[in-house]
Design a protein around this motif. Structure first.
Motif, PDB file in Angstrom:
ATOM      1  N   ILE A 220     -21.353-102.842  26.511  1.00  0.00           N
ATOM      2  CA  ILE A 220     -22.754-102.657  26.880  1.00  0.00           C
ATOM      3  C   ILE A 220     -22.859-101.922  28.216  1.00  0.00           C
ATOM      4  CG2 ILE A 220     -22.941-104.930  27.968  1.00  0.00           C
ATOM      5  CD1 ILE A 220     -25.824-105.078  26.794  1.00  0.00           C
ATOM      6  N   THR A 221     -23.821-101.004  28.275  1.00  0.00           N
ATOM      7  CA  THR A 221     -24.145-100.307  29.512  1.00  0.00           C
ATOM      8  C   THR A 221     -25.650-100.479  29.737  1.00  0.00           C
ATOM      9  OG1 THR A 221     -24.710 -98.177  28.500  1.00  0.00           O
ATOM     10  CG2 THR A 221     -22.360 -98.577  28.996  1.00  0.00           C
TER      11      THR A 221
ATOM     12  N   SER B 142     -23.069-101.701  22.026  1.00  0.00           N
ATOM     13  CA  SER B 142     -22.265-101.628  20.807  1.00  0.00           C
ATOM     14  C   SER B 142     -21.658-102.998  20.548  1.00  0.00           C
ATOM     15  CB  SER B 142     -21.160-100.580  20.966  1.00  0.00           C
ATOM     16  OG  SER B 142     -20.351-100.548  19.814  1.00  0.00           O
ATOM     17  N   ARG B 143     -21.969-103.551  19.365  1.00  0.00           N
ATOM     18  CA  ARG B 143     -21.479-104.873  18.983  1.00  0.00           C
ATOM     19  C   ARG B 143     -20.658-104.755  17.712  1.00  0.00           C
ATOM     20  NH1 ARG B 143     -26.914-108.541  19.763  1.00  0.00           N
ATOM     21  NH2 ARG B 143     -27.364-107.812  21.877  1.00  0.00           N
ATOM     22  N   ILE B 144     -19.513-105.396  17.716  1.00  0.00           N
ATOM     23  CA  ILE B 144     -18.653-105.378  16.534  1.00  0.00           C
ATOM     24  C   ILE B 144     -18.366-106.816  16.123  1.00  0.00           C
ATOM     25  CG2 ILE B 144     -16.452-104.641  15.566  1.00  0.00           C
ATOM     26  CD1 ILE B 144     -16.367-102.502  17.781  1.00  0.00           C
TER      27      ILE B 144
ATOM     28  N   ASN C 248     -31.175 -92.138  26.632  1.00  0.00           N
ATOM     29  CA  ASN C 248     -29.742 -91.816  26.611  1.00  0.00           C
ATOM     30  C   ASN C 248     -29.446 -90.652  25.679  1.00  0.00           C
ATOM     31  OD1 ASN C 248     -26.907 -92.324  27.201  1.00  0.00           O
ATOM     32  ND2 ASN C 248     -26.780 -93.145  25.139  1.00  0.00           N
ATOM     33  N   LEU C 249     -30.266 -90.487  24.663  1.00  0.00           N
ATOM     34  CA  LEU C 249     -30.062 -89.424  23.679  1.00  0.00           C
ATOM     35  C   LEU C 249     -30.815 -88.149  24.056  1.00  0.00           C
ATOM     36  CD1 LEU C 249     -30.508 -91.650  20.504  1.00  0.00           C
ATOM     37  CD2 LEU C 249     -28.353 -90.876  21.509  1.00  0.00           C
ATOM     38  N   GLY C 250     -31.546 -88.201  25.159  1.00  0.00           N
ATOM     39  CA  GLY C 250     -32.306 -87.028  25.600  1.00  0.00           C
ATOM     40  C   GLY C 250     -33.560 -86.782  24.782  1.00  0.00           C
ATOM     41  N   ILE C 251     -34.095 -87.837  24.191  1.00  0.00           N
ATOM     42  CA  ILE C 251     -35.316 -87.719  23.387  1.00  0.00           C
ATOM     43  C   ILE C 251     -36.322 -88.760  23.854  1.00  0.00           C
ATOM     44  CG2 ILE C 251     -34.185 -86.710  21.374  1.00  0.00           C
ATOM     45  CD1 ILE C 251     -34.041 -89.472  20.149  1.00  0.00           C
ATOM     46  N   LYS C 252     -37.558 -88.655  23.335  1.00  0.00           N
ATOM     47  CA  LYS C 252     -38.613 -89.534  23.836  1.00  0.00           C
ATOM     48  C   LYS C 252     -39.261 -90.436  22.786  1.00  0.00           C
ATOM     49  CE  LYS C 252     -39.754 -86.442  27.559  1.00  0.00           C
ATOM     50  NZ  LYS C 252     -40.447 -85.244  27.924  1.00  0.00           N
ATOM     51  N   SER C 253     -39.006 -90.184  21.508  1.00  0.00           N
ATOM     52  CA  SER C 253     -39.748 -90.952  20.502  1.00  0.00           C
ATOM     53  C   SER C 253     -38.920 -91.215  19.252  1.00  0.00           C
ATOM     54  CB  SER C 253     -41.002 -90.173  20.094  1.00  0.00           C
ATOM     55  OG  SER C 253     -40.631 -89.016  19.378  1.00  0.00           O
TER      56      SER C 253
ATOM     57  N   GLY D  19     -20.409-115.324  19.082  1.00  0.00           N
ATOM     58  CA  GLY D  19     -21.480-114.375  18.795  1.00  0.00           C
ATOM     59  C   GLY D  19     -22.608-114.385  19.808  1.00  0.00           C
ATOM     60  N   LYS D  20     -22.354-114.851  21.021  1.00  0.00           N
ATOM     61  CA  LYS D  20     -23.385-114.919  22.066  1.00  0.00           C
ATOM     62  C   LYS D  20     -23.347-113.629  22.890  1.00  0.00           C
ATOM     63  CE  LYS D  20     -23.366-119.886  22.073  1.00  0.00           C
ATOM     64  NZ  LYS D  20     -22.971-121.112  22.716  1.00  0.00           N
ATOM     65  N   PHE D  21     -23.984-112.600  22.344  1.00  0.00           N
ATOM     66  CA  PHE D  21     -23.997-111.283  22.953  1.00  0.00           C
ATOM     67  C   PHE D  21     -24.975-111.214  24.125  1.00  0.00           C
ATOM     68  CE2 PHE D  21     -22.761-110.452  18.532  1.00  0.00           C
ATOM     69  CZ  PHE D  21     -21.611-109.694  18.725  1.00  0.00           C
ATOM     70  N   ILE D  22     -24.696-110.307  25.065  1.00  0.00           N
ATOM     71  CA  ILE D  22     -25.636-109.974  26.136  1.00  0.00           C
ATOM     72  C   ILE D  22     -26.642-109.022  25.516  1.00  0.00           C
ATOM     73  CG2 ILE D  22     -25.898-108.765  28.337  1.00  0.00           C
ATOM     74  CD1 ILE D  22     -22.947-109.546  28.910  1.00  0.00           C
ATOM     75  N   HIS D  23     -27.906-109.115  25.893  1.00  0.00           N
ATOM     76  CA  HIS D  23     -28.947-108.261  25.296  1.00  0.00           C
ATOM     77  C   HIS D  23     -29.247-107.067  26.167  1.00  0.00           C
ATOM     78  CE1 HIS D  23     -29.701-110.904  21.935  1.00  0.00           C
ATOM     79  NE2 HIS D  23     -29.583-111.902  22.789  1.00  0.00           N
ATOM     80  N   LEU D  24     -29.330-105.913  25.532  1.00  0.00           N
ATOM     81  CA  LEU D  24     -29.692-104.671  26.195  1.00  0.00           C
ATOM     82  C   LEU D  24     -31.171-104.713  26.557  1.00  0.00           C
ATOM     83  CD1 LEU D  24     -28.882-101.706  26.930  1.00  0.00           C
ATOM     84  CD2 LEU D  24     -29.630-101.076  24.632  1.00  0.00           C
ATOM     85  N   LYS D  25     -31.487-104.291  27.757  1.00  0.00           N
ATOM     86  CA  LYS D  25     -32.887-104.220  28.181  1.00  0.00           C
ATOM     87  C   LYS D  25     -33.477-102.964  27.549  1.00  0.00           C
ATOM     88  CE  LYS D  25     -35.716-104.683  32.280  1.00  0.00           C
ATOM     89  NZ  LYS D  25     -35.719-104.825  33.731  1.00  0.00           N
ATOM     90  N   THR D  26     -34.383-103.137  26.586  1.00  0.00           N
ATOM     91  CA  THR D  26     -34.901-102.013  25.800  1.00  0.00           C
ATOM     92  C   THR D  26     -36.277-101.531  26.223  1.00  0.00           C
ATOM     93  OG1 THR D  26     -35.721-103.553  24.146  1.00  0.00           O
ATOM     94  CG2 THR D  26     -33.556-102.580  23.757  1.00  0.00           C
ATOM     95  N   SER D  27     -36.877-102.170  27.212  1.00  0.00           N
ATOM     96  CA  SER D  27     -38.183-101.694  27.672  1.00  0.00           C
ATOM     97  C   SER D  27     -38.163-101.604  29.195  1.00  0.00           C
ATOM     98  CB  SER D  27     -39.293-102.627  27.209  1.00  0.00           C
ATOM     99  OG  SER D  27     -39.086-103.915  27.727  1.00  0.00           O
ATOM    100  N   LYS D  28     -39.075-100.803  29.702  1.00  0.00           N
ATOM    101  CA  LYS D  28     -39.114-100.582  31.159  1.00  0.00           C
ATOM    102  C   LYS D  28     -39.796-101.715  31.872  1.00  0.00           C
ATOM    103  CE  LYS D  28     -39.041 -95.667  30.547  1.00  0.00           C
ATOM    104  NZ  LYS D  28     -39.657 -94.409  30.727  1.00  0.00           N
TER     105      LYS D  28
END
Length: 163
Positions: A34-35, A40-42, A64-69, A154-163
Protein backbone atom coordinates in the motif's frame (compact mmCIF):
# COMPACT_ATOMS: atom_id res chain seq x y z
CA UNK A 1 -23.37 -43.12 31.25
CA UNK A 2 -25.01 -43.77 27.88
CA UNK A 3 -25.65 -40.06 27.51
CA UNK A 4 -22.00 -39.12 28.12
CA UNK A 5 -20.81 -41.72 25.58
CA UNK A 6 -23.22 -40.33 22.98
CA UNK A 7 -22.08 -36.77 23.75
CA UNK A 8 -18.43 -37.79 23.48
CA UNK A 9 -19.01 -39.54 20.16
CA UNK A 10 -20.96 -36.55 18.87
CA UNK A 11 -18.13 -34.18 19.89
CA UNK A 12 -15.55 -36.46 18.24
CA UNK A 13 -17.62 -36.62 15.07
CA UNK A 14 -17.94 -32.80 15.03
CA UNK A 15 -14.16 -32.39 15.39
CA UNK A 16 -13.50 -34.90 12.60
CA UNK A 17 -16.02 -33.17 10.35
CA UNK A 18 -14.53 -29.73 10.98
CA UNK A 19 -11.03 -31.06 10.34
CA UNK A 20 -12.13 -32.67 7.07
CA UNK A 21 -13.90 -29.51 5.92
CA UNK A 22 -10.94 -27.28 6.74
CA UNK A 23 -8.61 -29.54 4.77
CA UNK A 24 -10.90 -29.17 1.74
CA UNK A 25 -10.78 -25.39 1.86
CA UNK A 26 -7.08 -25.13 2.70
CA UNK A 27 -5.27 -22.36 4.52
CA UNK A 28 -5.24 -18.70 3.54
CA UNK A 29 -2.37 -16.26 3.24
CA UNK A 30 -2.77 -12.51 2.85
CA UNK A 31 -0.36 -9.87 1.53
CA UNK A 32 -0.57 -6.13 0.94
CA UNK A 33 1.46 -3.42 -0.75
CA UNK A 34 0.00 0.00 0.00
CA UNK A 35 1.08 3.55 -0.80
CA UNK A 36 -0.74 6.88 -0.61
CA UNK A 37 -2.34 6.26 -4.03
CA UNK A 38 -2.43 2.47 -4.53
CA UNK A 39 -3.47 -0.61 -2.59
CA UNK A 40 -2.61 -4.09 -3.83
CA UNK A 41 -3.99 -7.04 -1.86
CA UNK A 42 -3.28 -10.67 -2.57
CA UNK A 43 -5.09 -13.59 -1.02
CA UNK A 44 -3.89 -17.16 -1.49
CA UNK A 45 -5.71 -20.34 -0.66
CA UNK A 46 -3.22 -23.16 -0.36
CA UNK A 47 -2.87 -26.69 0.91
CA UNK A 48 0.46 -27.72 2.40
CA UNK A 49 2.73 -25.76 0.00
CA UNK A 50 0.56 -25.88 -3.14
CA UNK A 51 -1.24 -22.70 -4.23
CA UNK A 52 -4.85 -23.55 -5.07
CA UNK A 53 -6.26 -20.05 -5.66
CA UNK A 54 -4.90 -16.54 -6.00
CA UNK A 55 -6.93 -13.34 -5.84
CA UNK A 56 -5.36 -9.95 -6.52
CA UNK A 57 -7.34 -6.83 -5.76
CA UNK A 58 -5.76 -3.55 -6.88
CA UNK A 59 -7.13 -0.13 -5.98
CA UNK A 60 -5.76 2.94 -7.76
CA UNK A 61 -6.70 6.54 -7.20
CA UNK A 62 -7.49 8.29 -10.47
CA UNK A 63 -4.90 10.94 -9.58
CA UNK A 64 -2.23 8.20 -9.70
CA UNK A 65 -3.34 7.28 -13.21
CA UNK A 66 -3.30 10.89 -14.41
CA UNK A 67 -7.07 11.00 -14.91
CA UNK A 68 -9.95 12.70 -13.14
CA UNK A 69 -13.09 10.60 -13.52
CA UNK A 70 -14.65 7.16 -13.82
CA UNK A 71 -15.48 7.95 -17.45
CA UNK A 72 -11.80 8.59 -18.24
CA UNK A 73 -10.84 5.43 -16.35
CA UNK A 74 -13.27 3.33 -18.40
CA UNK A 75 -11.83 4.71 -21.65
CA UNK A 76 -8.27 4.07 -20.47
CA UNK A 77 -8.79 0.61 -18.98
CA UNK A 78 -11.61 -1.05 -20.91
CA UNK A 79 -9.31 -3.39 -22.83
CA UNK A 80 -6.52 -3.74 -20.29
CA UNK A 81 -7.57 -7.13 -18.97
CA UNK A 82 -9.40 -8.62 -21.95
CA UNK A 83 -6.71 -11.32 -22.01
CA UNK A 84 -8.22 -12.83 -18.85
CA UNK A 85 -11.81 -12.98 -20.10
CA UNK A 86 -11.93 -16.37 -21.82
CA UNK A 87 -9.72 -18.51 -19.62
CA UNK A 88 -11.38 -21.20 -17.55
CA UNK A 89 -10.68 -20.75 -13.85
CA UNK A 90 -9.86 -17.05 -14.24
CA UNK A 91 -12.23 -14.23 -13.39
CA UNK A 92 -11.77 -10.50 -13.75
CA UNK A 93 -13.89 -7.62 -12.61
CA UNK A 94 -13.48 -3.89 -12.46
CA UNK A 95 -15.40 -1.33 -10.42
CA UNK A 96 -15.20 2.39 -11.16
CA UNK A 97 -15.83 4.61 -8.13
CA UNK A 98 -15.90 8.41 -7.76
CA UNK A 99 -12.15 8.82 -7.06
CA UNK A 100 -10.64 5.39 -7.68
CA UNK A 101 -10.87 2.12 -9.59
CA UNK A 102 -10.78 -1.43 -8.15
CA UNK A 103 -9.60 -4.32 -10.32
CA UNK A 104 -9.86 -7.92 -9.16
CA UNK A 105 -8.28 -10.93 -10.87
CA UNK A 106 -8.91 -14.39 -9.38
CA UNK A 107 -7.22 -17.57 -10.56
CA UNK A 108 -8.46 -20.97 -9.46
CA UNK A 109 -5.51 -23.24 -10.21
CA UNK A 110 -7.64 -26.32 -9.57
CA UNK A 111 -9.94 -25.40 -12.48
CA UNK A 112 -7.61 -23.52 -14.81
CA UNK A 113 -5.73 -25.10 -17.69
CA UNK A 114 -1.98 -24.66 -17.13
CA UNK A 115 -1.33 -24.22 -20.88
CA UNK A 116 -3.90 -21.39 -21.04
CA UNK A 117 -2.49 -19.75 -17.91
CA UNK A 118 0.99 -19.81 -19.42
CA UNK A 119 -0.25 -17.41 -22.12
CA UNK A 120 -1.05 -14.57 -19.70
CA UNK A 121 1.24 -12.56 -17.41
CA UNK A 122 0.92 -13.55 -13.78
CA UNK A 123 2.44 -12.51 -10.50
CA UNK A 124 5.39 -14.80 -9.86
CA UNK A 125 6.23 -15.46 -13.50
CA UNK A 126 9.73 -14.29 -12.55
CA UNK A 127 10.18 -17.33 -10.31
CA UNK A 128 11.66 -20.54 -11.71
CA UNK A 129 8.89 -22.79 -13.15
CA UNK A 130 9.29 -25.37 -10.37
CA UNK A 131 8.69 -22.69 -7.70
CA UNK A 132 5.65 -20.97 -9.24
CA UNK A 133 3.06 -23.17 -7.52
CA UNK A 134 4.79 -23.05 -4.12
CA UNK A 135 3.14 -20.90 -1.46
CA UNK A 136 6.39 -20.69 0.51
CA UNK A 137 8.40 -19.52 -2.53
CA UNK A 138 5.68 -17.03 -3.55
CA UNK A 139 5.57 -15.64 -0.02
CA UNK A 140 9.36 -15.16 -0.02
CA UNK A 141 9.18 -13.52 -3.45
CA UNK A 142 6.39 -11.11 -2.47
CA UNK A 143 7.93 -10.06 0.85
CA UNK A 144 11.66 -10.10 0.03
CA UNK A 145 11.70 -8.99 -3.60
CA UNK A 146 8.49 -7.06 -4.30
CA UNK A 147 7.94 -5.36 -0.93
CA UNK A 148 4.59 -6.79 0.15
CA UNK A 149 3.78 -7.19 3.83
CA UNK A 150 2.16 -10.35 5.16
CA UNK A 151 -1.22 -9.53 6.69
CA UNK A 152 -2.57 -11.59 9.57
CA UNK A 153 -6.18 -12.83 9.41
CA UNK A 154 -7.04 -10.68 6.37
CA UNK A 155 -6.91 -7.45 8.41
CA UNK A 156 -5.78 -5.11 5.64
CA UNK A 157 -4.92 -1.41 6.02
CA UNK A 158 -7.43 0.72 4.07
CA UNK A 159 -6.41 3.13 1.36
CA UNK A 160 -7.68 6.66 1.88
CA UNK A 161 -9.86 7.10 -1.22
CA UNK A 162 -11.30 10.56 -0.63
CA UNK A 163 -9.78 13.95 0.07
Amino acid sequence: MKKSIILSLTALLAVLLLTACSSLTGKKGYFQLITEVTDSRITYRYSQDEILQQTIESTNLYSNLGIKSAKEAKELMQDSFAQYSNIKGVSYKIAYKDTYVVQTVAIDYEKADAAELAKIPKLGDQLPKEDQGSYKKMKEFLVDQVGYTEVKDGKFIHLKTSK
